[in-house]
Every structure is written in structure tokens, then in C-alpha cells.
Design an enzyme around this catalytic site. Sequence first.
Site, PDB file in Angstrom:
ATOM      1  N   ASP A 100       1.223  -0.968  -0.306  1.00  0.00           N
ATOM      2  CA  ASP A 100       0.358   0.023   0.259  1.00  0.00           C
ATOM      3  C   ASP A 100       1.014   1.390  -0.265  1.00  0.00           C
ATOM      4  O   ASP A 100       1.746   1.524   0.759  1.00  0.00           O
ATOM      5  CB  ASP A 100      -0.900  -0.138   1.056  1.00  0.00           C
ATOM      6  CG  ASP A 100      -2.076   1.174   1.299  1.00  0.00           C
ATOM      7  OD1 ASP A 100      -1.665   2.249   0.852  1.00  0.00           O
ATOM      8  OD2 ASP A 100      -3.583   0.404   1.573  1.00  0.00           O
ATOM      9  N   LYS A 153       1.796  14.070 -16.209  1.00  0.00           N
ATOM     10  CA  LYS A 153       0.798  14.770 -15.832  1.00  0.00           C
ATOM     11  C   LYS A 153      -0.783  15.039 -15.704  1.00  0.00           C
ATOM     12  O   LYS A 153      -0.345  13.170 -15.563  1.00  0.00           O
ATOM     13  CB  LYS A 153       0.856  15.655 -17.690  1.00  0.00           C
ATOM     14  CG  LYS A 153       0.288  14.784 -18.518  1.00  0.00           C
ATOM     15  CD  LYS A 153      -0.626  15.722 -19.583  1.00  0.00           C
ATOM     16  CE  LYS A 153      -1.158  14.574 -20.626  1.00  0.00           C
ATOM     17  NZ  LYS A 153      -2.862  15.161 -20.307  1.00  0.00           N
ATOM     18  N   HIS A 183       4.857  14.093 -22.434  1.00  0.00           N
ATOM     19  CA  HIS A 183       4.704  13.204 -23.876  1.00  0.00           C
ATOM     20  C   HIS A 183       5.126  13.763 -25.004  1.00  0.00           C
ATOM     21  O   HIS A 183       5.964  13.080 -25.770  1.00  0.00           O
ATOM     22  CB  HIS A 183       3.781  12.257 -23.994  1.00  0.00           C
ATOM     23  CG  HIS A 183       2.631  12.301 -24.702  1.00  0.00           C
ATOM     24  ND1 HIS A 183       1.671  12.629 -24.030  1.00  0.00           N
ATOM     25  CD2 HIS A 183       2.141  12.081 -26.023  1.00  0.00           C
ATOM     26  CE1 HIS A 183       0.699  12.166 -25.426  1.00  0.00           C
ATOM     27  NE2 HIS A 183       1.467  12.640 -25.777  1.00  0.00           N
ATOM     28  N   LYS A 187       8.302  13.585 -28.594  1.00  0.00           N
ATOM     29  CA  LYS A 187       7.765  13.712 -29.700  1.00  0.00           C
ATOM     30  C   LYS A 187       8.875  13.934 -31.085  1.00  0.00           C
ATOM     31  O   LYS A 187       9.671  14.915 -30.117  1.00  0.00           O
ATOM     32  CB  LYS A 187       6.838  14.044 -29.928  1.00  0.00           C
ATOM     33  CG  LYS A 187       5.677  13.255 -29.849  1.00  0.00           C
ATOM     34  CD  LYS A 187       4.208  14.265 -30.615  1.00  0.00           C
ATOM     35  CE  LYS A 187       2.699  13.251 -29.424  1.00  0.00           C
ATOM     36  NZ  LYS A 187       2.738  12.056 -29.542  1.00  0.00           N
ATOM     37  N   ASP A 240      -6.534  18.701 -21.408  1.00  0.00           N
ATOM     38  CA  ASP A 240      -6.124  17.594 -21.733  1.00  0.00           C
ATOM     39  C   ASP A 240      -5.207  18.104 -22.633  1.00  0.00           C
ATOM     40  O   ASP A 240      -3.954  17.047 -22.433  1.00  0.00           O
ATOM     41  CB  ASP A 240      -7.287  16.895 -22.457  1.00  0.00           C
ATOM     42  CG  ASP A 240      -6.586  15.659 -22.533  1.00  0.00           C
ATOM     43  OD1 ASP A 240      -5.767  14.611 -21.323  1.00  0.00           O
ATOM     44  OD2 ASP A 240      -7.188  14.732 -23.228  1.00  0.00           O
ATOM     45  N   HIS A 245       0.375  19.907 -24.354  1.00  0.00           N
ATOM     46  CA  HIS A 245       1.168  19.524 -24.914  1.00  0.00           C
ATOM     47  C   HIS A 245       1.776  20.910 -25.880  1.00  0.00           C
ATOM     48  O   HIS A 245       2.280  21.298 -26.218  1.00  0.00           O
ATOM     49  CB  HIS A 245      -0.223  18.752 -25.540  1.00  0.00           C
ATOM     50  CG  HIS A 245      -0.704  17.519 -24.581  1.00  0.00           C
ATOM     51  ND1 HIS A 245       1.021  16.345 -23.698  1.00  0.00           N
ATOM     52  CD2 HIS A 245      -1.531  16.113 -25.274  1.00  0.00           C
ATOM     53  CE1 HIS A 245       0.523  15.770 -23.291  1.00  0.00           C
ATOM     54  NE2 HIS A 245      -0.890  15.671 -24.165  1.00  0.00           N
ATOM     55  N   LYS A 331     -11.906  16.162 -30.618  1.00  0.00           N
ATOM     56  CA  LYS A 331     -12.091  14.824 -31.359  1.00  0.00           C
ATOM     57  C   LYS A 331     -12.986  14.675 -31.733  1.00  0.00           C
ATOM     58  O   LYS A 331     -14.155  15.292 -32.118  1.00  0.00           O
ATOM     59  CB  LYS A 331     -12.266  14.304 -30.231  1.00  0.00           C
ATOM     60  CG  LYS A 331     -11.437  14.824 -28.260  1.00  0.00           C
ATOM     61  CD  LYS A 331     -10.094  13.521 -28.198  1.00  0.00           C
ATOM     62  CE  LYS A 331      -9.475  13.725 -27.077  1.00  0.00           C
ATOM     63  NZ  LYS A 331      -8.387  12.721 -27.194  1.00  0.00           N
TER      64      LYS A 331
END
Length: 476
Positions: A100, A153, A183, A187, A240, A245, A331
Amino acid sequence: MTTSTAPTTSQDSDPYSAVADVLVIFGITGDLARVMTFRSLYRLEARGLLDCPIVGVAVDDWSLEQLVQRARDSIVATGEALDEAVFSRFAGRLAYVQGDFGDAATYQRVGEAIGGAKHPVFYLEIPPFLFGSVVKGLAEAGLTKTGRVVVEKPFGHDLESAKALAADLHQHVDEAQLYRIDHYLGKMGYEEILYLRFANTILEPLWNRSYVECVQITMAEDFGVEDRGHFYDPVGALRDVVVNHLMQVVGMTAMEPPAGGDTKTLQDAKVALYKAIRPADPAHYVRGQYDGYHGIDGVAPDSSTETYTALRLDIENWRWSGVPFFIRAGKRLPVTQTEVRLVFKHAPRLGFAAFDRPEPNQLAIKLDPSTGVRIVLDAHRADAKAAAPILFDVEFSEMGGEGATPYEVLLHAALVGETTRFTRQDGVEQTWRIMQPLLDAPPPVHVYAPGSWGPTDAADKLVAGHGRWQEPWIES
């Protein structure tokens, strides 16, 4: 304990940047490890870049054999061709500690598992609300004195919470020990933008307000959030992908030429750029939600969470004053592609009757999932009645083969103590400062049809006076 936000840049002077002698992964039985981490570490092993034991820590009552099987299944599930000799070497590095995260005994067992490691790297693949307690447990067990901590993040959900999270972590570790993973900094395209800008005299003189009409940054995705409703609904597109990003893309695109290539100089140049950006104006902010979003499991029936966002940023410095930076992300759009595009000002007509200016000159840099550079020029061929755009394209994959995946890049950087690809706390706070007005006073959402370019009427008004939105370059 110091809480300075400017990490040292040399491994000779920074005790926290030595090459790691063990990697400890908290949450190794979770989804991120299954989808990303095992494959990335396996690929590092295949490239001869992995040279330390790996200790997984999780609450699940697993045996080492179960962990090894999870690693195998996860790598195969990504489509990676499994080399048994490579996997055997990788599996031989694995160990497992069950416990734990709130129990001090767990950290004692971690200490025993890593033995006399002098430069451990602790990778927290766990929800952010657990960061503080895990770092506290590691520090109280005496495990962080010469180690470093890698966190995923989000780094807060607004400016206040980002500061609070940092203050919580800084009670136990120095800022120089914190490696914040975004991330996008792993790239292809991150270093390519900097190199294209500063290594080519044909480009840099044009990269400013004298020649550029606007800059457009697009992150289009043709898929939705059907399997992520519980995560996505409290977050939305702005939190998000934009505040992290795409603001990294803004930084690379707009920063001034750095005085050197060391980590601190690069980070300082990026933060200086963020400081020049005015707080975003809700009057220049569009929010959309694709039709059918409310029917997704985990989404509130009356949710006003945006799945599409478009906004304008203004940079008040000599290079960019008067040049709007337009950002959109969404999206269920027609394609999946992330790019940054400089749209140049029109040339004067100069009396050329055939010159109807079909398109302004443009420079597009594709970042994800494919990478490349496109230059759009106008030309008048002898066999044509009018001028028309001509394209000069290069696909990076055709020039240099397959590159490393983002998590390969970032995990290797964390293991060798290379901090350039990680975000610094002052940079995190600046990006939240810029976006905070949009969180405080969000406009209503516009419903848009899946497969469309979002709420186009509202988005088109955003760029009025600066041309139109350019569709991302997709390889045909």
C-alpha cells in the site's frame, strides 16, 4: 529544503543528474505501464540503452512471474515484434514489491529491493493525488537523497492547484529532482522545430511579425473518448492537451534564439516567451462538444465539458506583436494530425492581372502521428491561366527511418539525467496563468457533428481578418 525552480544543468555540478542505477516504477500494474511503459523499456533494451534493474511497485498481490507475463502480453499487444533474447534480458531486470502506498513498510521494502543504489529514479505512474504521499514515503525512508522523481501530467488542474502540488512535493525533494513528463516533449518535431528555426538562415529572417500573418497550431483527432469518459469529463480539451502539449509547441515555435544549447538556457528562453504572452481572452475562445458525447459511459448527462477548443493568443514582444497565434484541438474531427503552420502575409499585387492570390505562402511542420515539413508557394506555370499553389514536401520517416517513441525518449532521458525534455515548475505556472481566464469564464459549448471540423461558424469568426483555418497536411 530549497525550492528553487531553476535546476542545475551540468552533471558535474548537479548531484541529481547522474546516470540511474535502478528504476523504480510505482503503479507498474496499471494501464499506462500496459500501454506504454513495458514496450518503451523493451525497445530501450533492444537498442542497448537499458542498463539498470527495474523494480515495480503496486498494491496488487502479484508474483514476479505474473509481472513478467504482464510485460510480455503488453509488448505483444502493442504490435511490437518480440525478440525472445531481448525480452529475456529485459525480464531478467524485473523485480516486484507489493504494498500500500500509504504504508511506511512499503517504502522499507522498496529500499531493500534497490539495495545500495546511489542514483535511483522513481517513476510515479499513479494519479496526481498520490504524488505527495508517495514522495513523502520515499523521503522518510531516506531514498530520495541522491535520486530523482518522475511524475506524469496533469500538474494541477489550474494555477492554484499547480502551485499547491509543487509546494507539496518541494517539502521532500528539490525542484532539480523533479522530472515532469509531458509526452509531447518526447515526440519527433520538438527538436526539429528548433533546428529548422535556428540552423537555417533562409527561414529565421522571415520568422517574425514583418512577414507572418498568423500562426496556426492544430491538434485534430478523428476518434472520441468512448473508453475514457470517467477521466475526460472532469478535464476537457483545454486542460487535456492545450495547457500542456500545445503550449509546448507554442514555446518551441515562438521562443527567441537561445544563447546556448544547455538545459537551463533552453528552459529560460521558453519561460521568457511564456511571460510575454497575455492572459487568454474568453472573448476569443470557442468551445465545442461533439454530438453523442453525453451518451458515453462516465459522462454526466448535463456535461458542458468541451471536446473541441479554439482560442487566440497574443505575444507582446518585438518578434510577435500583432501576430495572433490560433490554437485548436478536438475529438471526432475528420483526420488525426498535429501540426504548426506559419501563414505568411500576401505579397503585393504589383499589377499582375493573373495573380489572384489563391493561397498565402505557408510553412507547415507535422508533429504527430507522422512528421514532416511542407512549404506552400504560389507559381504561375506557362500552361495555366492563373497562379496556383505548389508544394514542397518532405516526410521525415522517408529520410531517416523509424524514430524512437516518445516514452522511449523520455524514459531514457530520465535515466541518464537529461532534463531538456521535461517541464520546469515556472513554465508550468506560466502556462496555467495564460489559460486561467478561460477556466474562470468559459463560454457555452456549441454542439458539432462527429466527422466535421467542429463548430465552424464560431471558429471561423475567431480567425476573421487573418485568412481562414488551414486544414492539416495529411499524406495522401
